[in-house]
Enzyme design. Structure first.
Site, mmCIF file in Angstrom:
data_model
loop_
_atom_site.group_PDB
_atom_site.id
_atom_site.type_symbol
_atom_site.label_atom_id
_atom_site.label_comp_id
_atom_site.label_asym_id
_atom_site.label_seq_id
_atom_site.Cartn_x
_atom_site.Cartn_y
_atom_site.Cartn_z
ATOM 1 N N HIS A 116 3.013 1.970 1.915
ATOM 2 C CA HIS A 116 3.610 2.512 3.284
ATOM 3 C C HIS A 116 5.223 2.596 3.174
ATOM 4 O O HIS A 116 5.941 1.640 2.509
ATOM 5 C CB HIS A 116 3.015 1.900 4.478
ATOM 6 C CG HIS A 116 3.520 0.402 4.672
ATOM 7 N ND1 HIS A 116 2.872 -0.438 5.525
ATOM 8 C CD2 HIS A 116 4.814 0.021 4.424
ATOM 9 C CE1 HIS A 116 3.331 -1.647 5.613
ATOM 10 N NE2 HIS A 116 4.452 -1.309 5.018
ATOM 11 N N ASN A 158 0.922 -1.212 -0.027
ATOM 12 C CA ASN A 158 -0.022 0.011 -0.006
ATOM 13 C C ASN A 158 0.819 1.404 0.014
ATOM 14 O O ASN A 158 0.336 2.438 0.247
ATOM 15 C CB ASN A 158 -0.926 0.012 1.224
ATOM 16 C CG ASN A 158 -0.170 -0.191 2.458
ATOM 17 O OD1 ASN A 158 1.207 0.040 2.761
ATOM 18 N ND2 ASN A 158 -0.941 -0.256 3.580
ATOM 19 N N GLU A 187 1.325 4.669 7.263
ATOM 20 C CA GLU A 187 0.293 3.974 6.382
ATOM 21 C C GLU A 187 -0.534 5.008 5.659
ATOM 22 O O GLU A 187 -0.430 6.329 5.929
ATOM 23 C CB GLU A 187 -0.746 3.328 7.384
ATOM 24 C CG GLU A 187 -0.132 2.288 8.156
ATOM 25 C CD GLU A 187 -0.040 0.856 7.300
ATOM 26 O OE1 GLU A 187 0.527 0.908 6.144
ATOM 27 O OE2 GLU A 187 -0.189 -0.081 7.861
#
Ligand code: PGA
Length: 245
Positions: free
Chosen positions: A138, A136, A143
């Protein structure tokens, strides 16, 4: 950004290890920002091998890790402290007094985050920051969010990160839900950032981070604003990037 295409995982690991080794040879007192995860393991193996041959000396280097799970002691085999010792620190001559990770057992997050930011500042910031990247996008445990977190902070891990990290635990229920993570300020103030990626499951994250808009929904995209970023990725991780890259 300098984008270096590696043939495969081994090639990526060797190229990245070369840069870290050069950093420590040129400046033995370097402050290294180090990372956990599957991706850096090949780098650590290579550096251990060069250390054993006498090619690189870590005795004056400092290491400040990106993150640690909340609720795990450094002796817990799933902790990032344990990971770093098993995969790197126990095999080189770094001084244990110069090794820093967030304290996952500190329940007062305000105190711990302030302490860790002080550790970074007291060491004069990071010279070379090694980063993996999540699916994702990160970096550390920063995050996807509605804003970039500045300092060290306590994070609630996203479902996708919990799912990705389950492979290191017996089952998903055992994956800690929270972690301490270095924030974007320390990462962006690092003199040089070295981001590594391997495999097709990182291709979308690499494309979105370096060939899309800068947005906290894609945490690594902030690196487009850093003056000295080197991305070393293998062919599979670069498969979705524009052809001219
Ligand atoms: P990985 O993790 O190296 O295990 O893929 C990278 C990350 O999540 O930062």
């Amino acid at each position: 950004m300098r984008l270096i295409c590696a043939k495969n995982y081994q090639d990526m690991s060797r190229k990245a290890a070369n840069l870290i080794s050069a950093q420590v040879i040129l400046c033995p007192e370097s402050v290294l920002g180090l990372a956990t995860g599957s991706t850096p393991i090949g780098i650590y193996r290579q550096l251990i091998s060069w250390y054993e041959k006498g090619d690189v000396d870590f005795s004056k280097a400092v290491s400040i890790n990106l993150d640690e799970y909340c609720g795990l002691s450094p002796r817990d085999t799933q902790s990032y402290s344990c990971f770093m010792h098993q995969n790197f620190f126990d095999h080189i001559n770094i001084d244990p007094r110069r090794v820093y990770l967030p304290d996952g057992m500190q329940t007062n997050s305000t105190l711990e985050c302030a302490r860790y930011d002080r550790v970074i500042a007291d060491n004069g910031g990071i010279d070379l920051q090694l980063l993996g990247i999540g699916r994702n996008a990160h970096i550390g445990f920063n995050e996807p969010d509605s804003c970039f977190a500045c300092g060290t902070h306590q994070v609630t891990l996203t479902e996708s990160t919990i799912a990705a990290n389950t492979r290191f635990f017996e089952n998903e229920a055992q994956v800690p839900r929270q972690a301490y993570s270095m924030g974007m300020q320390a990462i962006m103030q690092a003199k040089r950032v070295l981001l590594i990626a391997s495999g097709a499951d990182k291709a979308e994250a690499i494309r979105n981070s370096f060939f899309g808009p800068v947005t906290p929904q894609v945490p690594a995209s902030i690196l487009q604003l850093h003056r000295d970023v080197i991305v070393i990725a293998d062919e599979a991780a670069l498969a979705d990037c524009p052809a001219e890259a």
